[in-house]
Each structure stands twice: as C-alpha cells, then as structure tokens.
Design a protein around this motif. Sequence first.
Motif, mmCIF file in Angstrom:
data_model
loop_
_atom_site.group_PDB
_atom_site.id
_atom_site.type_symbol
_atom_site.label_atom_id
_atom_site.label_comp_id
_atom_site.label_asym_id
_atom_site.label_seq_id
_atom_site.Cartn_x
_atom_site.Cartn_y
_atom_site.Cartn_z
ATOM 1 N N TYR A 197 0.824 -1.211 0.000
ATOM 2 C CA TYR A 197 0.000 0.000 0.000
ATOM 3 C C TYR A 197 0.864 1.268 0.000
ATOM 4 C CZ TYR A 197 -4.533 -2.284 0.544
ATOM 5 O OH TYR A 197 -5.680 -3.000 0.319
ATOM 6 N N ASP A 244 3.823 1.489 -1.401
ATOM 7 C CA ASP A 244 4.325 1.633 -2.773
ATOM 8 C C ASP A 244 3.234 2.217 -3.679
ATOM 9 O OD1 ASP A 244 6.769 0.643 -2.018
ATOM 10 O OD2 ASP A 244 6.353 -1.424 -2.693
ATOM 11 N N MET A 245 2.012 1.777 -3.480
ATOM 12 C CA MET A 245 0.920 2.304 -4.305
ATOM 13 C C MET A 245 0.731 3.798 -4.028
ATOM 14 S SD MET A 245 -1.939 -0.744 -3.975
ATOM 15 C CE MET A 245 -3.153 0.184 -4.895
ATOM 16 N N GLU A 246 0.761 4.203 -2.768
ATOM 17 C CA GLU A 246 0.576 5.609 -2.430
ATOM 18 C C GLU A 246 1.727 6.451 -2.934
ATOM 19 O OE1 GLU A 246 0.721 9.239 -0.015
ATOM 20 O OE2 GLU A 246 2.146 7.567 0.113
ATOM 21 N N GLU A 255 1.390 6.789 -6.715
ATOM 22 C CA GLU A 255 0.314 7.723 -7.036
ATOM 23 C C GLU A 255 0.793 9.160 -6.895
ATOM 24 O OE1 GLU A 255 -3.847 9.436 -5.208
ATOM 25 O OE2 GLU A 255 -2.449 8.239 -3.991
ATOM 26 N N TYR A 312 2.990 1.715 -8.259
ATOM 27 C CA TYR A 312 1.578 1.564 -7.917
ATOM 28 C C TYR A 312 1.062 0.212 -8.382
ATOM 29 C CZ TYR A 312 -3.412 2.506 -7.723
ATOM 30 O OH TYR A 312 -4.771 2.425 -7.452
ATOM 31 N N ASP A 313 1.417 -0.142 -9.596
ATOM 32 C CA ASP A 313 0.924 -1.430 -10.128
ATOM 33 C C ASP A 313 1.550 -2.610 -9.387
ATOM 34 O OD1 ASP A 313 -0.637 -0.038 -11.914
ATOM 35 O OD2 ASP A 313 0.929 -0.047 -13.481
ATOM 36 N N GLY A 331 2.821 -2.569 -6.413
ATOM 37 C CA GLY A 331 2.311 -2.598 -5.040
ATOM 38 C C GLY A 331 0.923 -3.187 -4.978
ATOM 39 N N ARG A 332 0.120 -2.917 -5.985
ATOM 40 C CA ARG A 332 -1.229 -3.481 -6.003
ATOM 41 C C ARG A 332 -1.188 -4.993 -6.117
ATOM 42 N NH1 ARG A 332 -6.115 -1.534 -10.123
ATOM 43 N NH2 ARG A 332 -7.730 -2.911 -9.206
ATOM 44 N N ARG A 360 -8.380 3.215 -2.748
ATOM 45 C CA ARG A 360 -7.987 3.051 -4.144
ATOM 46 C C ARG A 360 -9.103 3.526 -5.078
ATOM 47 N NH1 ARG A 360 -8.772 -1.879 -6.155
ATOM 48 N NH2 ARG A 360 -9.550 -2.274 -5.407
ATOM 49 N N GLU A 381 -7.326 6.009 -7.728
ATOM 50 C CA GLU A 381 -7.643 5.755 -9.136
ATOM 51 C C GLU A 381 -8.388 6.944 -9.770
ATOM 52 O OE1 GLU A 381 -9.619 2.025 -9.400
ATOM 53 O OE2 GLU A 381 -7.814 0.858 -8.920
#
Length: 454
Positions: free
Chosen positions: A65, A67-69, A72, A87-88, A90-91, A126, A131
């Motif tokens: 999460y 990494d996704m933040e 982003e 982001y990808d 991390g998801r 997300r 997103e």
Amino acid sequence: MTIPRFRPRTLRWRVFLLVAGLLVLLTTTSIVATAARVHVSDAGSRVRDTLRPAQAAVAALGKGYVDMETGERGFLLTRDPQFLQPYDSGRAAVSEAENHIARLLADDAETITLLREARAAGTAWRTQSAEPAIALARRDGTLADNQPGKALFDTLRARLAALQNRVDQLIEAELASSRRVNATANVTTGVCVGLALVLGLASVFILRRSLVAPLNRLVAQVREVSAGDLHRTVEAAGPDELTGLGEAVEAMRVRILSESEQVAAAANRIARLEETDRIAHTLGETAIRRLYGITLDLQSAAARFPRSGPVMATAISGIDRTIAALRTSVYGTAAPTRSSLRAQVSEVVGELETTHGRVPELVLTGDLDVAPPEEVVAEVTQVLRALVRAAAVPGGGAEEVELVLSGQAIRLRVACVVPDSRVAGVERAVAEASGDAVVRREAGRVTVEWRRPW
C-alpha cells in the motif's frame, strides 16, 4: 467372596506403597515433561510455519500500500507514467499478501475480520481517491484535491496497524504459552524431584525402623539362643513377615527347650537307674558272698558232725537255690534249664565232700545244649542223690558220675568202689532206690546205670 484386608503392618505393602509413590512421581514428571515438549513444539511450529509468515505478509501488505501511495503521488506530481509502476507492483503485492494472510490465519476469526476491514479500507482508498485522481490527471492534467485520499489512507494505515498488532499478539500469546508450559513443567519436575527425595528419605527411615531395627533385634536374640541360652525369649515384633519369622523361631526354641528338658530328665532317670542298678549289684554281690560264706560254714559243720550231713546238705541245697534266685533278681537273667540240671548234679556230687569226705569225678557228655523240662530235672536229681547215698558205704562210695544228655533221653552212670563184703548190700540199696537202675558187678566195683527217656 472374602475381600483381603489391607494390612499396613505388612512389610511388602510398605515397600509396594513406596515404590508406587516413586512410580507415580516418575510418571507425573514424564507426562508433564512430554506434554510440555509437545506443546512447545506445536507452538514453535505454529509461530514458525504460520504466525511469522503471516507477520511478514502483513508487513508486505503495508509495504504494498505504501508503494501504491508513493507511485500515485509521484505520478500526480510529474505526470510521468513510469511512476505508476510502483503503484501497479504494489497493487499486485497487496493482493498476494491478502490472499496469503487469509490462507495462513483462516482459523482465527478476529484476524480475518481485521483483514477484511483493511481490505475494505484499501479498496475505498484506491477506488475513491487514488484511481480517480490518476484518471483525472491522465485526462486533462488536473490535480485533484488530496485531502479525502489522505484521510482514507490514514484509515487504511490504522486498519493495517490493527492487523499487525493482532498478528503480533498471536505470536506473543504462543510464546507466552510456551513459556508458561515450560515453567509449569519445570515447577512440576522440581516438586516431583523434591517429593521423590522426601519419599526416599522416608523410605530409608521407614525401612530402618520397620525392617533393620527389628531384624537386628531378632538376629541378636537368635544368636543368644544359638549360643546356648535356651531360656532367652525370642520376641516377635515389627512387620508381619518378621513377626512370623520370630514366632517360628520362638516355637522352635520352645520345642528345643522342651526336648532338652525331656532328654535331661531321661538322662537323670537313666543315671538314677544306673545308680540303683549299681547299688543292687553291690548289695547282691554282698548278699551272695555272705550266702556263700554260710554255705562254707555249713559244709565245715557237716564235716565235723557227719551225722548231721543230710540235714546240712538240704540246707546247702536251699541256700544254692536262694543264690540262684538272687542272681536272677539282681542281674535280670534266669539260668537256663540245662544249667540248672548240671548245677544240681554238681550240687549232689558236691554233697559227698561234706557227708563222706570225698568227691567223685563228674563227667558231662552228649548234647549239653539240651534243656530238659523241670520235672525231668527234678527226677534225675532225686535218682542221682538216691544212687549216691546207696553206694555210700564204709570203705567205699561213688568214684565217678557220668551224665549223658541227648534229645531223646538222659543217662546216668555211677561207678562205685565197694568192698566185696558190701556188694550185695549195695545192690539191694540201689534196687530199693530205683527199680529202673541196672547194676553190673565187677571185682571191687559196682556200676549203676539209669536211663530216663523224655
């Protein structure tokens, strides 16, 4: 059905109880130690194979999460699509971590609930913030308001922290459980070891008091008895086994003492009988010697007074019979009949010394072991005395007396020296004495034979 009564005084029961107590302590220690090892092993396996991987998965979930933040924010600031790569990735990491946690802790409802809440918070962040902001930036480059997204991500962080705390609590609970079980096992082992030591000391004390001391007393008493003190009472004390042994030894001592007393009494009786027998023999010998002295006095008187010869001979014969009866009474043996016949013949022949001053030669032949009946012995003695008296004339008399014994008859032969002037008178006297006698005349001699079948 008779139920055996428990007897605590029995040594075997005491030993059984002590051994059973030690076995119970040993079994308890073994069971507790084994259970502790199994529990620690299970807890270690759960921590190692489940909780630690779950803890790592929760950390990976949080990292995903983050990494996704981070991706982003980088994309929104630079509009560079390369920043969407974290982001990808991390998801993908978040999805994998959530699945892994769900598999590892599927049996823990609270953890699954926290995982669902974290997943819902992540989905809300997300879909409601990340997103839409990325899509808006791609479309017209407009930067969206980040305040709602920050609030949603803070909620996600709180959910992840709660999930992390839950996993840490599970790990700590397992480790604490292992420590408690180890402590319990150690305490139990220590208590059992202490009880075993106490039981061992109690066993030494009980065995010393119940077995060693009574056994030493019993051995000391038995040694005194074996040393000759048969009046020493053997006291039966202690456990039933030693009591039974002591009672058996006491019974043996009493029996030995009784038999010893009986033997001593018998020995005393034998000694008294021997003394009595000795006194009887002494008195008997004294009486017999005195009677023999009287016999000699009578024979001497008959020699000095020939007219009293027949009377003296009768008295001497009675004294001889008295001596024989006395010998039989004192020595316990009766003279056999054949000895009586020879003795009486010898007695009759011996009378001639006292009555006529001469003793004819006595010849005994034949089967000397023959024992004639008493009436036959009496008849032979009477005939012999009559023949000897008939031949007793002045200047002559019996010169030889022969007694022949056989199993069928007794034969007497009396050879007499008789002056020629007295031969006829001797023949008449013999015929009067016994009509069965056969007389043979020779020069200066007369031989008389008499036979008695039986």
